[in-house]
Design a protein around this motif. Structure first.
Motif, PDB file in Angstrom:
ATOM      1  N   PHE A 150       0.855  -1.184   0.000  1.00  0.00           N
ATOM      2  CA  PHE A 150       0.000   0.000   0.000  1.00  0.00           C
ATOM      3  C   PHE A 150       0.891   1.235   0.000  1.00  0.00           C
ATOM      4  O   PHE A 150       1.632   1.466   0.957  1.00  0.00           O
ATOM      5  CB  PHE A 150      -0.922  -0.022   1.214  1.00  0.00           C
ATOM      6  N   ILE A 151       0.811   2.020  -1.083  1.00  0.00           N
ATOM      7  CA  ILE A 151       1.768   3.095  -1.298  1.00  0.00           C
ATOM      8  C   ILE A 151       1.039   4.413  -1.524  1.00  0.00           C
ATOM      9  O   ILE A 151       0.219   4.539  -2.435  1.00  0.00           O
ATOM     10  CB  ILE A 151       2.662   2.804  -2.522  1.00  0.00           C
ATOM     11  N   GLN A 152       1.346   5.400  -0.688  1.00  0.00           N
ATOM     12  CA  GLN A 152       0.961   6.786  -0.959  1.00  0.00           C
ATOM     13  C   GLN A 152       2.190   7.410  -1.581  1.00  0.00           C
ATOM     14  O   GLN A 152       3.193   7.629  -0.917  1.00  0.00           O
ATOM     15  CB  GLN A 152       0.554   7.492   0.340  1.00  0.00           C
ATOM     16  N   SER A 153       2.130   7.726  -2.895  1.00  0.00           N
ATOM     17  CA  SER A 153       3.354   8.011  -3.649  1.00  0.00           C
ATOM     18  C   SER A 153       3.737   9.489  -3.693  1.00  0.00           C
ATOM     19  O   SER A 153       4.852   9.818  -4.106  1.00  0.00           O
ATOM     20  CB  SER A 153       3.204   7.488  -5.087  1.00  0.00           C
ATOM     21  N   LEU A 154       2.856  10.395  -3.290  1.00  0.00           N
ATOM     22  CA  LEU A 154       3.173  11.816  -3.355  1.00  0.00           C
ATOM     23  C   LEU A 154       4.253  12.175  -2.337  1.00  0.00           C
ATOM     24  O   LEU A 154       4.243  11.699  -1.195  1.00  0.00           O
ATOM     25  CB  LEU A 154       1.928  12.651  -3.076  1.00  0.00           C
ATOM     26  N   THR A 155       5.169  13.032  -2.739  1.00  0.00           N
ATOM     27  CA  THR A 155       6.186  13.535  -1.818  1.00  0.00           C
ATOM     28  C   THR A 155       5.915  14.974  -1.414  1.00  0.00           C
ATOM     29  O   THR A 155       6.496  15.470  -0.445  1.00  0.00           O
ATOM     30  CB  THR A 155       7.587  13.437  -2.438  1.00  0.00           C
ATOM     31  N   SER A 156       5.036  15.654  -2.134  1.00  0.00           N
ATOM     32  CA  SER A 156       4.634  17.014  -1.784  1.00  0.00           C
ATOM     33  C   SER A 156       3.226  17.246  -2.310  1.00  0.00           C
ATOM     34  O   SER A 156       2.789  16.622  -3.281  1.00  0.00           O
ATOM     35  CB  SER A 156       5.599  18.047  -2.368  1.00  0.00           C
ATOM     36  N   THR A 157       2.504  18.155  -1.648  1.00  0.00           N
ATOM     37  CA  THR A 157       1.136  18.460  -2.064  1.00  0.00           C
ATOM     38  C   THR A 157       0.715  19.759  -1.398  1.00  0.00           C
ATOM     39  O   THR A 157       1.526  20.420  -0.737  1.00  0.00           O
ATOM     40  CB  THR A 157       0.168  17.312  -1.705  1.00  0.00           C
ATOM     41  N   GLY A 158      -0.543  20.147  -1.556  1.00  0.00           N
ATOM     42  CA  GLY A 158      -1.028  21.385  -0.966  1.00  0.00           C
ATOM     43  C   GLY A 158      -1.026  21.354   0.548  1.00  0.00           C
ATOM     44  O   GLY A 158      -1.066  20.293   1.176  1.00  0.00           O
ATOM     45  N   ARG A 159      -1.023  22.541   1.139  1.00  0.00           N
ATOM     46  CA  ARG A 159      -0.913  22.667   2.593  1.00  0.00           C
ATOM     47  C   ARG A 159      -2.025  21.940   3.327  1.00  0.00           C
ATOM     48  O   ARG A 159      -1.815  21.356   4.390  1.00  0.00           O
ATOM     49  CB  ARG A 159      -0.919  24.147   2.969  1.00  0.00           C
TER      50      ARG A 159
END
Length: 372
Positions: A187-196
């Motif tokens: 199970f992978i949450q792949s984002l390394t950056s996103t909105g505040r």
């Protein structure tokens, strides 16, 4: 003679209804939907662009046979299940709107070796209101990869699940409101950056009033590549109390409150692995028995805190006697420590279930004994 001929024809007809159906070109046998309107096994012989429904009362095995079922972009799910279905061995691609796969109330779907990809980020890739079991495959995209609604049942035994999108609020690789069991998978949450204000989680559990929400995790590999976001999260009225984690590996630490009684996570080579069951811990080291933890604390040359990980019953006298006269703290951690030690009537020391010869602090729980 007529009766015998009729009997043979009826037998032949019944045998034919039990044979698997191969979906043929539309010019020959019509739509794919027409092939799965009744129960049986359907094996694809080509790619299809069609939104199909497994109707209520049907019991269908859909063998994609390495082929692809694609959405028509008409605002429907590519696969909608109202009856019972096993879908395996191929690819399902979602459309620009709505879910890719949905299981409606009363429906039951098992996915085996399926590659399913969302066609949009406005809807979850899979939405489950019934019973959904996933044994293997690759599942990618959507607002959430799998969302399981209140009063639903979700079981995941394997597969790879990847979330690559976030929006305001909480989203998850798995977002569950019902009864969820995870025994394996990646199970992978792949984002390394996103909105505040975006908070993508790996497994999120919420609660709808009047319904039970429980997420049980006994295995699997869980990764959140966002440094500020977690592996597990209770959302809304959901809390860590809605989780029982007794297995799995994680790329970051998980608060103890998410673990089932007796379990903790230990870090080895940058990976956190669930271990246990233990009765107590000192720091991140677990001990099978409270007696083992007390022995370790007594032999330490520094102050130690022993934390209970479950309700514990002891039959022997508890003796706190640190060899360096350091303080030992016994954190009951909201559990109950029960002593069944038989109190003596002659020796003064033996008249107590707990004796401390060096400084001791007991806090945060219940200690039940005859005399202490």
């Amino acid at each position: 003679m007529k009766r015998k001929l009729l009997s043979v024809l009826l037998t032949l007809a019944m045998a034919l209804t039990l044979l698997p159906v191969s979906a043929m070109a539309e010019g020959e046998t019509g739509t794919l939907q027409s092939q799965i309107a009744t129960s049986g096994t359907v094996t694809l012989d080509k790619d299809y662009t069609e939104d199909i429904t497994i109707p209520s009362g049907a019991d269908v095995t859909l063998d994609l046979n390495g082929k692809t079922l694609s959405n028509t972009n008409n605002g429907k799910a590519t696969l909608s299940v109202e009856g019972t279905a096993v879908v395996k061995n191929g690819t399902i691609i979602g459309g620009t709107g709505y879910y890719n796969i949905e299981v409606k109330k009363g429906g039951s779907l098992t996915l085996e070796n399926v590659t399913a990809t969302a066609g949009n980020t406005g809807s979850s890739m899979i939405d489950n209101w019934g019973t959904l079991t996933i044994t293997s495959g690759v599942y990618t995209g959507g607002l959430n990869v799998v969302k399981s609604e209140e009063d639903s049942k979700l079981t995941i035994n394997g597969g790879t699940f990847t979330l690559n999108y976030a929006t305001n609020g909480y989203t998850g690789v798995i977002f569950a409101y019902g009864t969820t069991t995870i025994t394996g998978g990646e199970f992978i949450q792949s984002l390394t950056s996103t909105g505040r204000w975006n908070h993508p989680q790996v497994v999120a559990t919420g609660v709808v009033e009047g319904y039970t929400a429980t997420t049980v995790v006994t295995g699997g590999t869980f990764t959140n590549k966002m440094s500020s976001e977690g592996i597990f999260r209770g959302v809304g009225k959901g809390t860590s109390d809605n989780f029982k984690v007794s297995g799995g590996t994680f790329n970051k630490s998980v608060p103890d409150a998410y673990f089932a009684d007796g379990y903790i996570a230990q870090k080895v080579d940058g990976v956190y692995t669930v271990v246990g069951p233990y009765e107590a811990k000192i720091g991140t080291t677990g001990y099978k028995t409270l007696a083992d933890a007390i022995t370790a604390a007594n032999e330490s040359d520094s102050a130690k805190t022993i934390t209970l990980l479950q309700d514990v019953v002891v039959a022997d006298q508890i003796v706190i006697n640190n060899t360096s006269s350091k303080t030992i703290t016994l954190d009951l951690n909201k559990f109950t420590l029960t002593s069944t030690y038989t109190l003596a009537t002659t020796s003064s020391a033996a008249r107590y279930a707990l004796v401390n010869n060096t400084p001791l602090t007991v806090k945060n729980g219940t200690f039940a004994a005859g005399e202490a």
